[in-house]
Design a protein around this motif. Sequence first.
Motif, PDB file in Angstrom:
ATOM      1  N   ILE A  65       0.888  -1.104  -0.008  1.00 40.80           N
ATOM      2  CA  ILE A  65      -0.059  -0.021  -0.048  1.00 40.80           C
ATOM      3  C   ILE A  65       0.934   1.059   0.212  1.00 40.80           C
ATOM      4  CG2 ILE A  65      -1.686   1.277   1.084  1.00 40.80           C
ATOM      5  CD1 ILE A  65      -2.413  -1.297   2.384  1.00 40.80           C
ATOM      6  N   THR A  66       0.658   2.060  -1.029  1.00 36.41           N
ATOM      7  CA  THR A  66       1.461   3.200  -1.051  1.00 36.41           C
ATOM      8  C   THR A  66       0.978   4.447  -0.133  1.00 36.41           C
ATOM      9  OG1 THR A  66       0.033   4.390  -2.795  1.00 36.41           O
ATOM     10  CG2 THR A  66       1.752   2.773  -3.773  1.00 36.41           C
ATOM     11  N   ALA A  67       1.901   5.512   0.000  1.00 35.87           N
ATOM     12  CA  ALA A  67       1.567   6.375   0.977  1.00 35.87           C
ATOM     13  C   ALA A  67       0.214   7.153   0.558  1.00 35.87           C
ATOM     14  CB  ALA A  67       2.595   7.519   0.856  1.00 35.87           C
ATOM     15  N   SER A  68      -0.171   6.928  -0.624  1.00 36.95           N
ATOM     16  CA  SER A  68      -1.369   7.695  -1.424  1.00 36.95           C
ATOM     17  C   SER A  68      -2.615   6.533  -1.078  1.00 36.95           C
ATOM     18  CB  SER A  68      -1.316   8.228  -2.515  1.00 36.95           C
ATOM     19  OG  SER A  68      -0.972   7.211  -3.518  1.00 36.95           O
ATOM     20  N   GLN A  69      -2.293   5.684  -0.386  1.00 35.26           N
ATOM     21  CA  GLN A  69      -3.495   4.482  -0.306  1.00 35.26           C
ATOM     22  C   GLN A  69      -3.618   3.515  -1.703  1.00 35.26           C
ATOM     23  OE1 GLN A  69      -4.272   3.864   3.077  1.00 35.26           O
ATOM     24  NE2 GLN A  69      -2.302   5.213   3.163  1.00 35.26           N
ATOM     25  N   ARG A  70      -2.910   3.643  -2.430  1.00 38.64           N
ATOM     26  CA  ARG A  70      -3.141   2.757  -3.515  1.00 38.64           C
ATOM     27  C   ARG A  70      -2.489   1.446  -3.505  1.00 38.64           C
ATOM     28  NH1 ARG A  70      -4.363   2.335  -8.787  1.00 38.64           N
ATOM     29  NH2 ARG A  70      -4.534   4.682  -9.086  1.00 38.64           N
ATOM     30  N   ILE A  71      -3.408   0.336  -3.801  1.00 45.27           N
ATOM     31  CA  ILE A  71      -2.936  -1.168  -3.208  1.00 45.27           C
ATOM     32  C   ILE A  71      -2.523  -1.636  -4.465  1.00 45.27           C
ATOM     33  CG2 ILE A  71      -3.645  -3.074  -2.366  1.00 45.27           C
ATOM     34  CD1 ILE A  71      -6.169  -1.576  -0.886  1.00 45.27           C
ATOM     35  N   ALA A  84       3.530  -6.468 -10.195  1.00 50.96           N
ATOM     36  CA  ALA A  84       2.646  -6.101  -9.404  1.00 50.96           C
ATOM     37  C   ALA A  84       1.471  -5.457 -10.162  1.00 50.96           C
ATOM     38  CB  ALA A  84       2.805  -4.975  -8.197  1.00 50.96           C
ATOM     39  N   PHE A  85       0.276  -5.552  -9.627  1.00 49.03           N
ATOM     40  CA  PHE A  85      -0.924  -4.897 -10.499  1.00 49.03           C
ATOM     41  C   PHE A  85      -1.627  -4.114  -9.327  1.00 49.03           C
ATOM     42  CE2 PHE A  85      -2.846  -8.760  -9.029  1.00 49.03           C
ATOM     43  CZ  PHE A  85      -4.138  -8.429  -8.842  1.00 49.03           C
ATOM     44  N   SER A  86      -2.268  -2.884  -9.881  1.00 49.23           N
ATOM     45  CA  SER A  86      -3.130  -2.037  -9.119  1.00 49.23           C
ATOM     46  C   SER A  86      -4.547  -2.048  -9.814  1.00 49.23           C
ATOM     47  CB  SER A  86      -2.593  -0.756  -8.606  1.00 49.23           C
ATOM     48  OG  SER A  86      -3.402  -0.170  -7.931  1.00 49.23           O
ATOM     49  N   PRO A  87      -5.720  -2.488  -9.203  1.00 46.86           N
ATOM     50  CA  PRO A  87      -6.969  -2.275  -9.894  1.00 46.86           C
ATOM     51  C   PRO A  87      -6.953  -0.901 -10.121  1.00 46.86           C
ATOM     52  CG  PRO A  87      -7.191  -3.969  -8.378  1.00 46.86           C
ATOM     53  CD  PRO A  87      -5.676  -3.481  -8.081  1.00 46.86           C
ATOM     54  N   THR A  88      -7.743  -0.127 -11.193  1.00 42.70           N
ATOM     55  CA  THR A  88      -8.291   0.929 -11.154  1.00 42.70           C
ATOM     56  C   THR A  88      -9.385   0.956 -12.374  1.00 42.70           C
ATOM     57  OG1 THR A  88      -7.487   3.322 -11.568  1.00 42.70           O
ATOM     58  CG2 THR A  88      -6.632   1.601 -13.059  1.00 42.70           C
ATOM     59  N   ILE A  89     -10.208   2.282 -12.509  1.00 46.17           N
ATOM     60  CA  ILE A  89     -11.293   2.400 -13.386  1.00 46.17           C
ATOM     61  C   ILE A  89     -10.815   3.828 -13.993  1.00 46.17           C
ATOM     62  CG2 ILE A  89     -13.606   2.939 -13.441  1.00 46.17           C
ATOM     63  CD1 ILE A  89     -14.252   1.007 -11.419  1.00 46.17           C
ATOM     64  N   GLU A  90     -10.755   3.573 -15.457  1.00 47.42           N
ATOM     65  CA  GLU A  90     -10.807   4.729 -16.234  1.00 47.42           C
ATOM     66  C   GLU A  90     -11.930   4.700 -17.193  1.00 47.42           C
ATOM     67  OE1 GLU A  90      -7.095   4.844 -18.252  1.00 47.42           O
ATOM     68  OE2 GLU A  90      -5.946   4.975 -16.552  1.00 47.42           O
TER      69      GLU A  90
END
Length: 99
Positions: free
Chosen positions: A49-55, A63-69
């Motif tokens: 988990i990054t400082a900006s709360q991205r998992i 690694a992968f981080s889910p997102t929606i665009e």
Amino acid sequence: MIAVNNANNILLKNREILKTLCASGNIIVERRTLLALGFDPSNFTSIFITASQRIYYLCYDFAFSPTIEKDTQKAIVVTRRKDLPKFDPWERIIGGRSR
């Protein structure tokens, strides 16, 4: 032992898919692309988990981080930086205090 081997085979397949996608650097891909390649997002080796709360969900060193665009499910796919600390699940609970 068979279950452990099966789990490791899934993790290694996930890693190989992420590695292939990251061949030219970090990338954003649609979730359906990952799934079409045989990626299993429910199997990963650790979480960061990054400082900006991205998992980020790691498969060994990728690694992968889910997102929606624009209403499309996507994943940010990255190579794990060697200088990143390992995830400590107690860190969020105790705020860095030693117990």
